[in-house]
Scaffold this motif. Structure first.
Motif, PDB file in Angstrom:
ATOM      1  N   PRO A  95      25.483  20.779 -58.769  1.00 39.26           N
ATOM      2  CA  PRO A  95      26.010  21.862 -57.548  1.00 39.26           C
ATOM      3  C   PRO A  95      24.730  22.764 -57.144  1.00 39.26           C
ATOM      4  O   PRO A  95      23.715  23.013 -57.901  1.00 39.26           O
ATOM      5  CB  PRO A  95      26.823  23.160 -58.251  1.00 39.26           C
ATOM      6  N   LYS A  96      24.603  22.929 -55.910  1.00 38.18           N
ATOM      7  CA  LYS A  96      23.594  23.616 -55.258  1.00 38.18           C
ATOM      8  C   LYS A  96      23.130  25.129 -55.987  1.00 38.18           C
ATOM      9  O   LYS A  96      24.217  25.692 -56.187  1.00 38.18           O
ATOM     10  CB  LYS A  96      23.649  23.753 -53.731  1.00 38.18           C
ATOM     11  N   PRO A  97      22.178  25.649 -56.019  1.00 39.31           N
ATOM     12  CA  PRO A  97      22.056  26.898 -56.603  1.00 39.31           C
ATOM     13  C   PRO A  97      22.870  28.196 -55.938  1.00 39.31           C
ATOM     14  O   PRO A  97      23.468  29.038 -56.221  1.00 39.31           O
ATOM     15  CB  PRO A  97      20.526  27.288 -56.491  1.00 39.31           C
ATOM     16  N   ILE A  98      22.988  27.760 -54.605  1.00 41.44           N
ATOM     17  CA  ILE A  98      23.718  28.903 -53.728  1.00 41.44           C
ATOM     18  C   ILE A  98      25.078  28.862 -54.054  1.00 41.44           C
ATOM     19  O   ILE A  98      26.033  29.814 -54.202  1.00 41.44           O
ATOM     20  CB  ILE A  98      23.568  28.686 -52.302  1.00 41.44           C
ATOM     21  N   ASP A  99      25.892  27.339 -54.430  1.00 39.59           N
ATOM     22  CA  ASP A  99      26.957  27.392 -54.728  1.00 39.59           C
ATOM     23  C   ASP A  99      27.362  27.912 -56.092  1.00 39.59           C
ATOM     24  O   ASP A  99      28.597  28.372 -56.419  1.00 39.59           O
ATOM     25  CB  ASP A  99      27.327  25.899 -54.791  1.00 39.59           C
ATOM     26  N   GLU A 100      26.456  27.999 -56.984  1.00 38.71           N
ATOM     27  CA  GLU A 100      26.762  28.876 -58.371  1.00 38.71           C
ATOM     28  C   GLU A 100      26.940  30.254 -58.385  1.00 38.71           C
ATOM     29  O   GLU A 100      27.333  30.814 -59.120  1.00 38.71           O
ATOM     30  CB  GLU A 100      25.552  28.262 -59.149  1.00 38.71           C
ATOM     31  N   GLU A 101      26.436  30.724 -57.307  1.00 39.42           N
ATOM     32  CA  GLU A 101      26.455  32.172 -57.079  1.00 39.42           C
ATOM     33  C   GLU A 101      27.980  32.968 -57.006  1.00 39.42           C
ATOM     34  O   GLU A 101      28.767  33.022 -56.655  1.00 39.42           O
ATOM     35  CB  GLU A 101      25.495  32.895 -56.132  1.00 39.42           C
TER      36      GLU A 101
END
Length: 101
Positions: A95-101
């Motif tokens: 997962p992209k870092p932005i999606d993990e937030e």
């Protein structure tokens, strides 16, 4: 013409002094008993001056697997340079870092 082994070329050019150009290499091989296949392979060398026997042997066309059929040669040619594996779209991704937030 591709040779299956470079031994006939090495034997024919054993006493040749380097550096030598293509014409003198072919002439030396002819006078020192190179076979027809070896002489034909030497005639296919690119024009230029060769500094050593190793340089000549690298430039001589060699067929490493003389028993292959034409179909096998074409399949190998098509596969050359390709990496086996999945297409990028089929690979699992993190997962992209932005999606993990």
């Amino acid at each position: 013409m591709k040779l299956h082994d470079t031994r006939p070329v090495r034997e024919a050019l054993n006493s040749l002094d380097f550096p030598a150009d293509k014409e003198s290499i072919v002439a030396h091989a002819r006078t020192h008993g190179a076979g027809e296949d070896a002489e034909r392979a030497l005639r296919s060398l690119p024009l230029g001056e060769y500094a050593s026997m190793a340089e000549v042997l690298r430039s001589v066309p060699v067929d490493p697997a003389p028993g292959r059929t034409e179909d096998e040669r074409m399949q190998q040619h098509r596969r050359q340079g390709r990496k086996a594996g999945l297409a990028e779209s089929m690979r699992p991704s993190r997962p992209k870092p932005i999606d993990e937030e």
